[in-house]
Enzyme design. Sequence first.
Site, PDB file in Angstrom:
ATOM      1  N   ASP D 127      -6.962  -3.561   1.753  1.00  0.00           N
ATOM      2  CA  ASP D 127      -6.206  -4.240   2.808  1.00  0.00           C
ATOM      3  C   ASP D 127      -6.485  -5.747   2.860  1.00  0.00           C
ATOM      4  OD1 ASP D 127      -5.199  -1.804   3.493  1.00  0.00           O
ATOM      5  OD2 ASP D 127      -6.405  -1.556   5.307  1.00  0.00           O
ATOM      6  N   ARG D 275      -3.009   2.725  -3.819  1.00  0.00           N
ATOM      7  CA  ARG D 275      -4.437   2.529  -4.073  1.00  0.00           C
ATOM      8  C   ARG D 275      -4.945   3.252  -5.309  1.00  0.00           C
ATOM      9  NH1 ARG D 275      -6.810   3.324   1.297  1.00  0.00           N
ATOM     10  NH2 ARG D 275      -8.479   2.239   0.272  1.00  0.00           N
TER      11      ARG D 275
END
EC number: 2.7.1.90
Lengths: 342, 342, 342, 342
Positions: D127, D275
């Site tokens: 993030d 991810r």
Amino acid sequence: MRVGVLTGGGDCPGLNAVIRAVVRKGVEVYDFDFVGFRDGWRGPLENVTCPLGVAEVRGILPRGGTVLGSSRTNPFKVEGGVERIKQNLADNHVDALVAIGGEDTLGVATKLSDLGVNVVGVPKTIDNDLSGTDFTFGFDTAVNIAMEAIDRLHTTAESHHRVLVVEVMGRHAGWIALHAGMAGGANIVLIPEKPFDIDKVCAYVEERFKKSYAPIVVVSEGAVPVDGGDMTLQSGETDAFGHVRLGGIGDRLASEIEQRTGKEARAVVLGHVQRGGTPTAFDRWLATRFGLHAITAVAEKDFGTMVALRGKDIVRVPLIEGTGELKVVSPEEYAEAEVFFG
Amino acid sequence: MRVGVLTGGGDCPGLNAVIRAVVRKGVEVYDFDFVGFRDGWRGPLENVTCPLGVAEVRGILPRGGTVLGSSRTNPFKVEGGVERIKQNLADNHVDALVAIGGEDTLGVATKLSDLGVNVVGVPKTIDNDLSGTDFTFGFDTAVNIAMEAIDRLHTTAESHHRVLVVEVMGRHAGWIALHAGMAGGANIVLIPEKPFDIDKVCAYVEERFKKSYAPIVVVSEGAVPVDGGDMTLQSGETDAFGHVRLGGIGDRLASEIEQRTGKEARAVVLGHVQRGGTPTAFDRWLATRFGLHAITAVAEKDFGTMVALRGKDIVRVPLIEGTGELKVVSPEEYAEAEVFFG
Amino acid sequence: MRVGVLTGGGDCPGLNAVIRAVVRKGVEVYDFDFVGFRDGWRGPLENVTCPLGVAEVRGILPRGGTVLGSSRTNPFKVEGGVERIKQNLADNHVDALVAIGGEDTLGVATKLSDLGVNVVGVPKTIDNDLSGTDFTFGFDTAVNIAMEAIDRLHTTAESHHRVLVVEVMGRHAGWIALHAGMAGGANIVLIPEKPFDIDKVCAYVEERFKKSYAPIVVVSEGAVPVDGGDMTLQSGETDAFGHVRLGGIGDRLASEIEQRTGKEARAVVLGHVQRGGTPTAFDRWLATRFGLHAITAVAEKDFGTMVALRGKDIVRVPLIEGTGELKVVSPEEYAEAEVFFG
Amino acid sequence: MRVGVLTGGGDCPGLNAVIRAVVRKGVEVYDFDFVGFRDGWRGPLENVTCPLGVAEVRGILPRGGTVLGSSRTNPFKVEGGVERIKQNLADNHVDALVAIGGEDTLGVATKLSDLGVNVVGVPKTIDNDLSGTDFTFGFDTAVNIAMEAIDRLHTTAESHHRVLVVEVMGRHAGWIALHAGMAGGANIVLIPEKPFDIDKVCAYVEERFKKSYAPIVVVSEGAVPVDGGDMTLQSGETDAFGHVRLGGIGDRLASEIEQRTGKEARAVVLGHVQRGGTPTAFDRWLATRFGLHAITAVAEKDFGTMVALRGKDIVRVPLIEGTGELKVVSPEEYAEAEVFFG
């Protein structure tokens, strides 16, 4: 049953997918066990083996290359080669072989089959030039890589008014050039099956520029000029420095176009990038199906055959069919897309 | 001859490649001229046209979407629709139409053909569920996008001991799920043709974890549980908040697996990502060939037909064949790869 | 205010992203209007313009190349060039120019600024060798393309025990080679800043093979052997056939390694593939920010400056800073990753 | 010296690149040896180790996930956890630890450091919300994946006049949404830092359609409506079926927009695809440099620090800096690109 597996010849995305499918179905459906032979026919010839089971094939589906290694070893060119192979197969208690490879590897498989070895073949060639099967795995990956390169070159060709020459694989057959040229929107496609006339190529280049388009030329590594074309494209000659002349057809063509038309020309040589790395979905699907059907052929003791794609079906054909004459681009197949190619 | 072209139904990578091939060959080989009809059958119905020539199709080969726009307009559901179409075609001096679309678009084409309109169809469906053709363009692109997502999920599934559910397109047919599941190495593949048993799905999930593998589940958007399965997977119901219940089969399956097995489960919903953007080489090649053969059918006045892929050949079949029964995954086709799927 | 925009020099992914940001913010925030000058400094020199507004920049963000075209025209090498530019700017009622380009384009901008033209510069070089800014757009795209090629070559290098040489861009600076070599896991990285010793290169190649690893060599197009190295790597010489010697450093290095070590070596020459096509996210983000800040500099009448990246901030620096000395790889920067490079 | 290495927290492309760099430089430059601890802090807590040397890190650079496994185990929440870790480190003769992880993992590292354990930290968060470093690895990969999805959605949005909502990662910080939205040309970007007004979102959607553009909305998973907004977007509630309410903010937003504007809206939820899988060049470069500098910090016994990116430099900062307050998008950073976002 105990089954040996080997991969021979040049690299090709999808080899690992075949191996995985052979082993997974062999173990889980037929309760076979497996032995891996290293580096093509060198493995059974010199008795170089490796463990091959469900654990060994885990995670290999998306990977390029081959976990079994490869080589161009030909046991028929080795004194007593066939006997040594037979002995090593016996010593390893191998009942049958799955041989994954191209013309050469399957040629050996054919002869060994005639001599009583239980073999099932899986055809492999990145150039897509094996007869007997509609497509081979690896080809779709190569075409996509070449197409993506052409996509990227379009903007540069336009912004700089340059000729861009892309050399792709294909020694004897122009399949990669033809498909990538169609998919990438190339303007000239030169293939081994159709010797090119350098004068016409240059005339078309100039015609394109008059319409303010910059041309992209796709050329198979095996493309050649027509007899009597006044190009110096011969390979392998020794130059003024005593070195073998560098640069393949791509470089030479760019140089020739530049000299003749006065337009800047640049070559891109994708080379081995086309045969490495992760396979496309089509190639993984085809390779997986080849593997699944090959091990079933073994289970059904249908030896001396190879698997092949016909339409959407995987069929079995005699091994000899895969190693017969080369599948080249026919004049009709080339002509189909000719409206796009100068 | 003056030829109209339209694209109808859902987005599909390759539409622009068809349009480009139709126009390039039509102009350069047959000396036709063209008019584009906007937004599917709405174009000829409401006489919304656009110029369509070599300039308009320049550079569109690699682009997703369709330069002609699309809609689901059905002129047979409009009062006087057929007459208006005939009149508009006449007013535009259009001798023949190339209609590119799926079941609905080609269904209209079939009826118009019966009513005397000169139409050649080009089959289009991302789901690959049109009969009459081995493959449709757009499908290979969708499968590759789904496969790439699965590739990326493998490492996360393993590192975090999580179940990952990937929802892919396919309302009535499981082709994308089956091919992407095979190519991506999924562990469970659920398709509309074969209602699933949630108990078995969860049992397999738990079995995988015991072997310390984290499973990846691929599910078609149209997959359904077996009758009597105690899952609450119905769509379109209104929930406690007065809203239509959110989340498709992917979200619901992840939630159900999580509750039943106690293992974290996460959903990925690729949605329209699968049908947008640049086509793969296979799809550009197929779409281009479809276009080239469609305009030849027009030139040969072989109307009421559509082009189709059979093996490596582009053939013509009656339009009705493309809009007959849906091509779904047969039990044999599913079983072929079942060794990989729990 | 009325603002002219031009792009000069070599192709670079992200040029269109700059143009779009300049125009969108200029129109929507500052209420400017715009005129596009075609093909770098040729545009204002020869008064070749094109409309440039919100409609013209629609959809160009992901596209390679430049919608304004480019050239290497230098108005200071043209008789009366500066006066003609000033006159054409006046005739077009242009109050300020945004000049997007590299060393040459910004060099012209600097001189024109000194002569009273209102210019703001945006630095551009795929080689990342402009001083004054941490990074330039286009560089990240080039590095990713080169890295993907290296990724694909690894499996082939291993399966076939071959040396693979990848020639990447970088005439004067080795940034692309260094970053792509680090990201791709190359074994040898040769850059212009550090002449290489062919004996050491070959020694390392042989050492790798002894450990049964096949090496990947990344070489900048501008890399050179150390003085007195007995390699014949000179460019531009005429060979025995009367042609300029073909093959760049990549081909020559592969040939040299092959002759000296007896190991098969193959070259991949990515060439213009590295500078065409869609930009990466980093390059679109950087190019967009450059554009947004450049037009703000215009609005604030801060002429004679160029935008630059420092850390995460976009700052303004005097134009002269971008065209001063080249930013090359320092010995420390090369040494940082040397543990990976033979 | 003997060094332990562990990776904790969520998956992140680049973890393996860090591990490889730490080990390669540690072995080859400093002559250290290594032990791997499995699954984050669980490894040293429960003494679960694995061999870690040059052989173990071979070929892992391009791979997603982490060869060391991961977990969210917090030894400070386990009775006697710290003592067990100290004992296990002593038993394994470990002189120092390299801990690679996010807020939680580095939080533990900070406390252990205060208690006398020799730790160097490497910051990790997909993030990008860790303070102390300009960027973290994995973020660039996530942004590129989201951008590629947006690229593909543009054509579909246009052809079908649909609203497309893309939900991306980011619970507390909107970095992925902001960067991917800028790079992909999104029309609305909703981030956790700036609660959104559903009325304004819908008004903008309608405004776009009036100009005949179809909007693409990018929304962070942690975005929330303004207080008093009459949206029913609460998470985690139990619905009429007794299940936790399905569908995240993406689904709910699409549903809400559809109901309010009458325009079809569809959601894409990329989830863990962002991810997993192979890292971009930037992430491999950054992760590799982090690893190289972390092991140097160990060699220099500069414990209690973590490595960080500042501009182009890798620096060391106190561990506490990385685990202090979250780095969120500031109003100025959001405003910079606001001209593009309705």
